[in-house]
Structure formats: structure tokens, C-alpha cells
Design an enzyme around this catalytic site. Structure first.
Site, short mmCIF file in Angstrom:
data_model
loop_
_atom_site.label_atom_id
_atom_site.label_comp_id
_atom_site.label_asym_id
_atom_site.label_seq_id
_atom_site.Cartn_x
_atom_site.Cartn_y
_atom_site.Cartn_z
N LEU A 87 -57.16 54.83 16.66
CA LEU A 87 -58.31 53.96 16.43
C LEU A 87 -58.94 53.45 17.72
O LEU A 87 -60.09 53.01 17.73
CB LEU A 87 -57.90 52.77 15.54
N GLU A 210 -38.93 30.39 0.58
CA GLU A 210 -38.40 31.76 0.59
C GLU A 210 -36.91 31.68 0.92
O GLU A 210 -36.52 30.90 1.79
CB GLU A 210 -39.10 32.58 1.67
N ASP A 229 -48.45 31.35 9.64
CA ASP A 229 -48.14 32.38 8.66
C ASP A 229 -48.37 31.91 7.22
O ASP A 229 -48.77 32.69 6.36
CB ASP A 229 -46.67 32.82 8.83
N HIS A 234 -52.19 30.56 2.97
CA HIS A 234 -51.76 30.43 1.56
C HIS A 234 -51.73 28.97 1.09
O HIS A 234 -52.24 28.64 0.03
CB HIS A 234 -50.37 31.02 1.36
#
Ligand code: NAP
Length: 488
Positions: A87, A210, A229, A234
Site C-alpha cells: 500500500l 474482560e 482502547d 466504546h
């Protein structure tokens, strides 16, 4: 309708662990348009057959509700093709242009599942090769930048080439059925809306826990941390869904305008306030599900002196008429006792007590996001009254709850997050994607928190793997007279 989905980074972890299984599920459910090509792109030199064989071998390692038979996989694999490209080399884009022009499709999706450092050059070169036509859509994976400046730089580079309606910024939480149900709960039902305000709600807890550690992504995570993160994207998206005003309709911009207002209303914290409202942690060795697990600093790719946080508890406030003074607590971390994402809306106690209620028992709406998908409404009710109870004593109430399990109600093989989002990109539906101004506003609010964290010489607080984070997180919420639900 025909489509071409060009998967830049087609051999990477995200491609084989999430995107290919999601595309396969859509194929199996008959929702993927039949006339299409999925073109994996990477620097490896693979034939179509070798690429199909690679994806087939990876399928053995992913979670699928039902394994495909060889015939079913072959039917899906007929859609897969491979193109070798670097790319960063402008010359390589001509081969992609040739391939796409040989068999023009109604919709061309360019999915950038590569490192963000390649986003700008890829967009520039797609444009230079004439590949940014009206039927082109581009999907950008998170993290979109490392801070406000890098996020802006990527957005500006992409918008030089494509209009906002062609840009699909992924926050895969928005694709989860449970998160879409949060919108349905608030704006499809009249029941909660009159209660959904500071007069009735004492505080809201957003937990994304988590049990896993950083697995094979230690080097990536160590440069990222939980604030970037999980919180910047989120957790703030969930906070927006909880805090936003009802949109005027279900169109993408109507929803995104309201989410943006929430982000703009987030109260900025001073460094002194952050000393109180922000708790960062990092997991040490511990035990999860009976298994001993390493400390974060012993994970592959992580340095022995790492100061990266794997846990954050953060008190937020939305400064507007609806929410002034109501704390929204965000808590997220790795190596916590269980995989458990949930929102707990805590209502205020009844204004006048004519009953006896157990300590701390209030009405609560618990919205389970993962692994369970459902709602619990916690109420107080009169159970068996003791015959010996004094005639003058106030009757005692006991906690009870209504339990709605969406997996049982709608079946557990519902459309998964990436499946939903990929189909929406192909169909051009932007509702579940994040607009540039939302992202920038989220970064703007998070940046002073990141700066404060970097200046914190004492570093993140240690917590043992398998616990709910540092005890300071409990002390933080206790200062407001509240407790995390599992501790109350
Ligand atoms: P990865 O496993 O390192 O895969 C990177 C992919 O990009 C490979 O296919 C690689 O193949 C290709 N690539 C790298 N440089 C290239 C170049 N110059 N030209 C063409 N292809 C190139 O990374 P990943 O974990 O899949 O993550 C991809 C992106 O998604 C990242 O931005 C990540 O943050 C994001 N993301 C990942 C996850 C996840 O669960 N993995 C979750 C959310 C977001 P070659 O090296 O063979 O070229």
C-alpha cells in the site's frame, strides 16, 4: 446488486478472526448480496486458491455457531480473491484499478484493516488511481489516531478524497444487537423516557470487563492503554446512547447530532478533579477461573517497566438540564473476574418511606451487553409477611427482579456486530458508524485525561488479575455515597 469488498490487510488478525467469519455468516444467512467479490490485499504473494486455503485453515480457530461443511465453505470461498499490493507503493494501485474495472460492481467497499499509519497514503493513492467514484465507500478501523491531532490529520486526509457520506468509521460496539436494543429501549418505548433524567436517576454505571489479558497484542496495547482502547470510543459511545436526547428520526445524522451534543456537554475535569475522578490500574499476576495468569509486565511485547493502564475507572458528568450532577461512572479493564459488559441505571429511592427496605435496595435497570444480552428490572415487593410481625411495624419489602433474556427470546444466532456493520456498509447505511466530529469531540475531552495520566509519576495502581481492579476504584465511587453493583 453487486459489490466488491476490498479488504486491505486481508491476511491480518482482524481479517481472519472477525471480518471473514462475519462475511461467512452473512453469506450463510443469505443476506450477503450474491453477486460479489471479497478481495484480500496484502504484501504476501498468494494465488486465489492459496488465499482460500489460508482462510479455510483459520476458520478452524474462530468461534462459529456452526462449523461450515466443506461444500458450504467452498461456495463461500468462491467469492474470495487475492491481490498482492504494497500500500505504500503508488504503482501497485494500478493493478487494483485494473481488477475492479474488469468487472464493475454497483458498490465498492474499501475496508482499511491495516495499521492507521497506512490510512492516509491508501486514501491518496485510491484517489490518484481514479478509484474514489460515487459508488466507493471506505471503512476505517479504530484506532483512528492516537490523539486529537493525529485523528484530525487522518480525517482531513480522507475527506480530501471522499465525502463524509462515503466514510464508515467503525466502533464495533455500535453493531452489537444489545447496543441497538439500548436505542430501542429508550426511543421505541414510552415507559422509561419520563424517568430518564436527574430527578429520578441517582447515577449510572457503565462496566466493560474482560477476563482476557492482552493475548498476542501486547506491543500494540502497550502503546495504547485502556483510555485510548476502550474509553475514548466504546465507553463514550455507550454514554452517548444513554445520555442523548431523543433524535427527531432514525436517520444517521439525526442520531449522530444528538450524540455529538452529549460529547460537547461532557464536563471537562481539572487536574485536581482528575486526582479524584480517575483511577488507573495495571494487572499483576493472579488467578482467573482457577488458572494462574501472568502479570501485564510479563506479557509478550510489554516492557518490564510499562506504565500503561489496563484498567480505568472514571467519573463523568453531562453538564445539561437533563443530567446536571448525575455521575456516569465508566469502568473498564483487562483480567477482571469475568467477561461482562453491562450498564446499571440506579434510580433514586422512593421519596417517602412507608415500608422497610433492605439497605441499599433501590430500583435498578441492568442492561446486559455481553456475553449475556438482556435486561433486568430490579423492583421491591412484599414477599411472605411474618405472622409474628408487630401490627405497628412498617411492612418489609424484598428485592425481586424481572429478567428479559434477548438471546432466549430472539435466538442466540442473531446477526453479530461485524456482520451487521459489513452489511450496512454494503447497503450504505451510516446509522451505526461514527462521524468525524463525534470522534474529534471524544478525543478533545479525553486528551487532558491522557495528559494527566502521563504526568502521573506514580503510574497505574497494581491490581491482582481476577479482581475488580484497584481498591481506589471502590473508594472513588464511595465518595459519592455509591458502590459498584457487585459490591453493594
Ligand atoms: P495485523 O494482524 O498486523 O495485520 C495487518 C495486515 O496489513 C496484514 O494483512 C498485513 O499483511 C497487511 N499490511 C501491512 N503492511 C502492509 C502494506 N504496506 N501493504 C499492504 N498490506 C500491508 O493487524 P490487525 O490486528 O489485523 O489490525 C488491523 C487494524 O485493525 C489495526 O489498525 C488494528 O488496530 C485494528 N483493529 C484490530 C483488531 C483485532 O482484533 N485484531 C480489533 C480492532 C481494531 P502483510 O504484512 O503480509 O502485508
Amino acid at each position: 446488486m453487486s459489490f466488491d469488498l476490498v479488504l486491505f490487510g486481508g491476511t491480518g488478525d482482524l481479517a481472519w478472526r472477525k471480518l471473514m467469519p462475519a462475511l461467512f455468516q452473512a453469506f450463510r444467512h443469505g443476506t450477503l448480496p450474491a453477486r460479489g467479490r471479497i478481495i484480500g490485499v496484502a504484501r504476501d504473494d498468494l494465488s486465489d486458491a492459496q488465499y482460500r486455503a489460508l482462510i479455510r485453515s483459520r476458520f478452524d480457530q474462530v468461534e462459529l455457531a456452526k462449523r461450515p461443511s466443506p461444500e458450504e465453505f467452498d461456495r463461500f470461498a468462491a467469492l474470495l480473491h487475492f491481490l498482492r499490493m504494497d500500500l505504500s507503493r503508488p504503482d501497485d494501485y494500478a493493478r487494483l484499478a485494473d481488477m475492479l474495472r474488469q468487472r464493475p460492481a454497483d458498490t465498492v467497499v474499501m475496508y482499511l484493516a491495516t495499521a492507521p499509519s497506512l490510512f492516509t497514503v491508501t486514501c491518496e493513492q485510491l484517489a490518484a488511481s481514479g478509484l474514489n467514484t460515487d459508488n466507493t465507500r471506505i471503512v476505517l478501523e479504530k484506532p483512528l489516531g492516537h490523539d486529537l491531532a493525529s485523528n484530525r490529520a487522518i480525517n482531513q486526509a480522507v475527506r480530501k478524497v471522499l465525502s463524509e457520506k462515503q466514510i464508515f468509521r467503525i466502533d464495533h460496539y455500535l453493531g452489537k444487537p444489545s447496543v441497538q436494543n439500548l436505542f430501542a429501549l429508550r426511543f421505541g418505548n414510552a415507559l422509561f423516557e419520563p424517568l430518564w433524567r436527574r430527578e429520578n436517576i441517582s447515577h449510572i454505571q457503565i462496566t466493560i470487563a474482560e477476563d482476557l489479558g492482552v493475548e498476542s497484542r501486547g506491543a500494540f496495547y502497550d502503546n495504547t492503554g485502556a483510555l485510548r482502547d476502550m474509553v475514548q470510543n466504546h465507553a463514550l459511545q455507550l454514554l452517548c446512547a444513554l445520555g442523548m436526547e431523543p433524535p427527531i428520526n432514525a436517520h444517521a445524522d439525526a442520531i449522530r447530532d444528538e450524540k455529538l451534543k452529549v460529547l460537547r456537554s461532557l464536563k471537562p475535569w481539572t487536574p485536581h478533579e482528575l486526582d479524584q475522578h480517575l483511577i488507573r490500574g495495571q494487572y499483576g499476576a493472579g488467578t482467573i477461573g482457577g488458572q494462574a495468569v501472568h502479570a501485564y509486565r510479563d506479557e509478550p511485547g510489554v516492557g518490564p517497566h510499562s506504565q500503561t493502564e489496563t484498567f480505568v475507572a472514571l467519573r463523568c458528568e453531562i453538564a445539561n438540564w437533563r443530567w446536571a450532577g448525575v455521575p456516569f461512572y465508566i469502568r473498564t479493564g483487562k483480567r477482571l473476574p469475568a467477561r461482562d459488559a453491562r450498564i446499571v441505571v440506579n434510580f433514586r429511592p422512593a421519596p417517602h418511606a412507608i415500608f422497610r427496605v433492605p439497605n441499599g435496595a433501590v430500583n435498578r435497570l441492568v442492561i446486559h451487553l455481553q456475553p449475556k444480552d438482556g435486561l433486568e428490572l430490579h423492583l421491591l415487593a412484599q414477599g411472605q409477611q411474618s405472622r409474628l410481625a408487630s401490627i405497628n411495624a412498617a411492612p418489609a419489602l424484598a428485592p425481586v427482579h424481572l429478567d428479559l433474556d434477548f438471546d432466549k427470546r430472539f435466538g442466540s444466532e442473531r446477526v453479530g456486530a461485524y456482520e451487521r456493520l459489513l452489511l450496512d456498509v454494503i447497503d450504505g447505511r451510516l446509522n451505526l458508524f461514527v462521524r468525524a466530529d463525534e470522534q474529534e469531540e471524544a478525543w478533545r475531552w479525553v486528551e487532558p485525561i491522557l495528559a494527566h495520566s502521563q504526568q502521573d509519576a506514580s503510574g497505574p495502581r497494581p491490581y491482582a488479575a481476577g479482581t475488580w481492579g484497584p481498591s481506589a476504584a471502590s473508594a472513588m465511587i464511595a465518595r459519592d455515597g455509591h458502590c459498584w453493583t457487585e459490591e453493594c
